[in-house]
Write a protein that holds these residues in place. Structure first.
Motif, PDB file in Angstrom:
ATOM      1  N   LEU A  17      -7.937   6.620  -1.928  1.00  0.00           N
ATOM      2  CA  LEU A  17      -7.071   5.511  -1.543  1.00  0.00           C
ATOM      3  C   LEU A  17      -7.858   4.340  -0.963  1.00  0.00           C
ATOM      4  O   LEU A  17      -7.577   3.174  -1.269  1.00  0.00           O
ATOM      5  CB  LEU A  17      -6.047   5.992  -0.507  1.00  0.00           C
ATOM      6  CG  LEU A  17      -4.963   6.953  -0.999  1.00  0.00           C
ATOM      7  CD1 LEU A  17      -4.241   7.578   0.184  1.00  0.00           C
ATOM      8  CD2 LEU A  17      -3.972   6.228  -1.903  1.00  0.00           C
ATOM      9  N   ALA A  18      -8.854   4.649  -0.121  1.00  0.00           N
ATOM     10  CA  ALA A  18      -9.578   3.594   0.596  1.00  0.00           C
ATOM     11  C   ALA A  18     -10.257   2.584  -0.323  1.00  0.00           C
ATOM     12  O   ALA A  18     -10.036   1.368  -0.174  1.00  0.00           O
ATOM     13  CB  ALA A  18     -10.572   4.213   1.571  1.00  0.00           C
ATOM     14  N   GLN A  58       0.834  -1.209   0.000  1.00  0.00           N
ATOM     15  CA  GLN A  58       0.000   0.000   0.000  1.00  0.00           C
ATOM     16  C   GLN A  58       0.867   1.258   0.000  1.00  0.00           C
ATOM     17  O   GLN A  58       2.052   1.205   0.351  1.00  0.00           O
ATOM     18  CB  GLN A  58      -0.931   0.014   1.218  1.00  0.00           C
ATOM     19  CG  GLN A  58      -2.173  -0.852   1.077  1.00  0.00           C
ATOM     20  CD  GLN A  58      -1.861  -2.331   1.153  1.00  0.00           C
ATOM     21  OE1 GLN A  58      -0.927  -2.750   1.822  1.00  0.00           O
ATOM     22  NE2 GLN A  58      -2.659  -3.148   0.473  1.00  0.00           N
ATOM     23  N   VAL A  59       0.255   2.382  -0.369  1.00  0.00           N
ATOM     24  CA  VAL A  59       1.011   3.628  -0.472  1.00  0.00           C
ATOM     25  C   VAL A  59       0.830   4.538   0.731  1.00  0.00           C
ATOM     26  O   VAL A  59       1.525   5.546   0.841  1.00  0.00           O
ATOM     27  CB  VAL A  59       0.640   4.416  -1.756  1.00  0.00           C
ATOM     28  CG1 VAL A  59       0.886   3.579  -2.985  1.00  0.00           C
ATOM     29  CG2 VAL A  59      -0.788   4.914  -1.719  1.00  0.00           C
ATOM     30  N   ASP A 113      -6.656  -4.764   8.454  1.00  0.00           N
ATOM     31  CA  ASP A 113      -5.823  -3.576   8.614  1.00  0.00           C
ATOM     32  C   ASP A 113      -6.141  -2.492   7.587  1.00  0.00           C
ATOM     33  O   ASP A 113      -5.651  -1.368   7.694  1.00  0.00           O
ATOM     34  CB  ASP A 113      -4.338  -3.938   8.471  1.00  0.00           C
ATOM     35  CG  ASP A 113      -3.810  -4.669   9.695  1.00  0.00           C
ATOM     36  OD1 ASP A 113      -4.509  -4.675  10.723  1.00  0.00           O
ATOM     37  OD2 ASP A 113      -2.702  -5.224   9.627  1.00  0.00           O
ATOM     38  N   LEU A 114      -6.922  -2.828   6.594  1.00  0.00           N
ATOM     39  CA  LEU A 114      -7.224  -1.880   5.522  1.00  0.00           C
ATOM     40  C   LEU A 114      -8.385  -0.964   5.895  1.00  0.00           C
ATOM     41  O   LEU A 114      -9.399  -1.410   6.432  1.00  0.00           O
ATOM     42  CB  LEU A 114      -7.571  -2.621   4.235  1.00  0.00           C
ATOM     43  CG  LEU A 114      -6.421  -3.254   3.456  1.00  0.00           C
ATOM     44  CD1 LEU A 114      -6.971  -4.190   2.397  1.00  0.00           C
ATOM     45  CD2 LEU A 114      -5.548  -2.182   2.815  1.00  0.00           C
ATOM     46  N   ILE A 115      -8.217   0.319   5.604  1.00  0.00           N
ATOM     47  CA  ILE A 115      -9.336   1.255   5.697  1.00  0.00           C
ATOM     48  C   ILE A 115     -10.022   1.226   4.339  1.00  0.00           C
ATOM     49  O   ILE A 115      -9.404   1.538   3.320  1.00  0.00           O
ATOM     50  CB  ILE A 115      -8.853   2.678   6.020  1.00  0.00           C
ATOM     51  CG1 ILE A 115      -8.136   2.705   7.364  1.00  0.00           C
ATOM     52  CG2 ILE A 115     -10.034   3.659   6.029  1.00  0.00           C
ATOM     53  CD1 ILE A 115      -7.479   4.033   7.691  1.00  0.00           C
ATOM     54  N   VAL A 116     -11.278   0.827   4.302  1.00  0.00           N
ATOM     55  CA  VAL A 116     -11.963   0.636   3.027  1.00  0.00           C
ATOM     56  C   VAL A 116     -12.972   1.738   2.711  1.00  0.00           C
ATOM     57  O   VAL A 116     -13.409   1.870   1.567  1.00  0.00           O
ATOM     58  CB  VAL A 116     -12.655  -0.739   2.964  1.00  0.00           C
ATOM     59  CG1 VAL A 116     -11.604  -1.855   2.969  1.00  0.00           C
ATOM     60  CG2 VAL A 116     -13.630  -0.925   4.117  1.00  0.00           C
ATOM     61  N   SER A 117     -13.365   2.512   3.716  1.00  0.00           N
ATOM     62  CA  SER A 117     -14.285   3.622   3.476  1.00  0.00           C
ATOM     63  C   SER A 117     -14.358   4.496   4.724  1.00  0.00           C
ATOM     64  O   SER A 117     -13.758   4.177   5.758  1.00  0.00           O
ATOM     65  CB  SER A 117     -15.686   3.121   3.106  1.00  0.00           C
ATOM     66  OG  SER A 117     -16.266   2.417   4.188  1.00  0.00           O
ATOM     67  N   PHE A 118     -15.109   5.583   4.607  1.00  0.00           N
ATOM     68  CA  PHE A 118     -15.317   6.493   5.726  1.00  0.00           C
ATOM     69  C   PHE A 118     -16.804   6.789   5.852  1.00  0.00           C
ATOM     70  O   PHE A 118     -17.527   6.844   4.855  1.00  0.00           O
ATOM     71  CB  PHE A 118     -14.553   7.800   5.519  1.00  0.00           C
ATOM     72  CG  PHE A 118     -13.065   7.623   5.462  1.00  0.00           C
ATOM     73  CD1 PHE A 118     -12.307   7.660   6.618  1.00  0.00           C
ATOM     74  CD2 PHE A 118     -12.415   7.403   4.251  1.00  0.00           C
ATOM     75  CE1 PHE A 118     -10.927   7.479   6.581  1.00  0.00           C
ATOM     76  CE2 PHE A 118     -11.044   7.223   4.195  1.00  0.00           C
ATOM     77  CZ  PHE A 118     -10.304   7.260   5.363  1.00  0.00           C
ATOM     78  N   LEU A 120      -3.782   1.761   4.699  1.00  0.00           N
ATOM     79  CA  LEU A 120      -3.746   0.932   5.891  1.00  0.00           C
ATOM     80  C   LEU A 120      -4.049   1.769   7.127  1.00  0.00           C
ATOM     81  O   LEU A 120      -3.769   2.970   7.165  1.00  0.00           O
ATOM     82  CB  LEU A 120      -2.366   0.294   6.052  1.00  0.00           C
ATOM     83  CG  LEU A 120      -2.001  -0.819   5.057  1.00  0.00           C
ATOM     84  CD1 LEU A 120      -0.505  -1.091   5.105  1.00  0.00           C
ATOM     85  CD2 LEU A 120      -2.776  -2.087   5.368  1.00  0.00           C
ATOM     86  N   GLY A 121      -4.582   1.126   8.140  1.00  0.00           N
ATOM     87  CA  GLY A 121      -4.801   1.791   9.419  1.00  0.00           C
ATOM     88  C   GLY A 121      -3.803   1.297  10.449  1.00  0.00           C
ATOM     89  O   GLY A 121      -3.370   0.140  10.410  1.00  0.00           O
TER      90      GLY A 121
END
Length: 254
Positions: free
Chosen positions: A231-232, A161-162, A184-189, A238-239
């Motif tokens: 990005l998400a 990831q970047v 560990d991935l942030i996929v949305s807000f 990543l979080g």
């Protein structure tokens, strides 16, 4: 350039990951893929630069004392503990500029101040793009954190990831938007919800690879609204839970 043939052993999972990068366009073979990513890893194995994004009007907060030391000096000392060698501050002129510049002369690390009339955090980061050719850390200028930044950096450098966003948990608060995680991935807000009891929020500190600039358009203003939201969904964010000290300087005035 003359090349030398060698024999190496790789974990089968890692080898599959290497083979997946062979696109027959830019990377045409397994050997080339190994060479490309070995070279990339060697040159991107350290993070030596930190960026502080500070609105001119918030310089007064950067001068607020935390444990007897101005916030800006606390931030620089924190970076120094984790191997950072230089700091870039992007800001604007304000009534506090003279005091701010005087305090910076006392910093533990070399600090370069870039005054730019950028409208928003994304534009402020774009203003110093040419200085950021390797992975770097970014912190909001009105926040102070104390946690294992080195671990957060390692998480970025060991991933594909970047970007990594520092996260914290807040209870019964309506001030924040929420990060939605898949592992560990942030996929949305999600927008803040008054009836929500606890949720995961942005801690105001990030680690980026230079490729993040591919996601910052010339019209982007906010990292939060215009960059992280790109990005998400592409699973590039990543979080990392900071689990440490967090101070939002404006709240010191309350």
């Amino acid at each position: 350039m003359k090349k030398t043939k060698i024999a190496i052993s790789l974990d089968s999972g890692l080898l599959s990951e290497v083979d997946s990068r062979v696109d027959n366009k830019i990377i045409r073979s397994r050997s080339q893929a190994i060479e490309v990513f070995l070279r990339k890893g060697m040159f991107e194995s350290e993070v030596r630069t930190a960026v502080i994004l500070l609105k001119g009007e918030h310089q007064k907060y950067a001068l607020k004392e935390i444990d007897g030391k101005p916030l800006i000096l606390k931030q620089v000392s924190f970076f120094a503990k984790h191997g950072i060698e230089s700091v870039l501050v992007v800001t604007q002129k304000s009534d506090s500029s003279l005091r701010f510049m005087n305090e910076i002369t006392k910093a533990k690390l070399p600090v370069r101040v870039v005054e730019d009339d950028a409208k928003g955090t994304a534009q402020a980061l774009l203003a110093i793009k040419e200085h950021l050719k390797s992975p770097f850390v970014v912190q909001s200028g009105d926040t102070y954190t104390e946690f294992d930044l080195s671990k957060m950096i390692r998480k970025l450098l060991s991933s594909t990831q970047v970007a990594v966003m520092g996260l914290m948990s807040r209870e019964h608060s309506e001030q924040y938007g929420t990060a939605v995680l898949d592992g560990d991935l942030i996929v949305s807000f999600e927008e803040k919800k008054p009836d929500q009891e606890s949720f995961v929020v942005n801690a105001g500190i990030y680690a980026f690879k230079p490729e993040v600039f591919d996601y910052i358009s010339s019209t982007a203003k906010s990292l939060e609204k215009d960059v992280f939201t790109k990005l998400a969904p592409e699973r590039q964010l990543l979080g990392f839970f900071t689990h440490g000290v967090y101070v939002h300087a404006p709240e010191l005035e309350k």
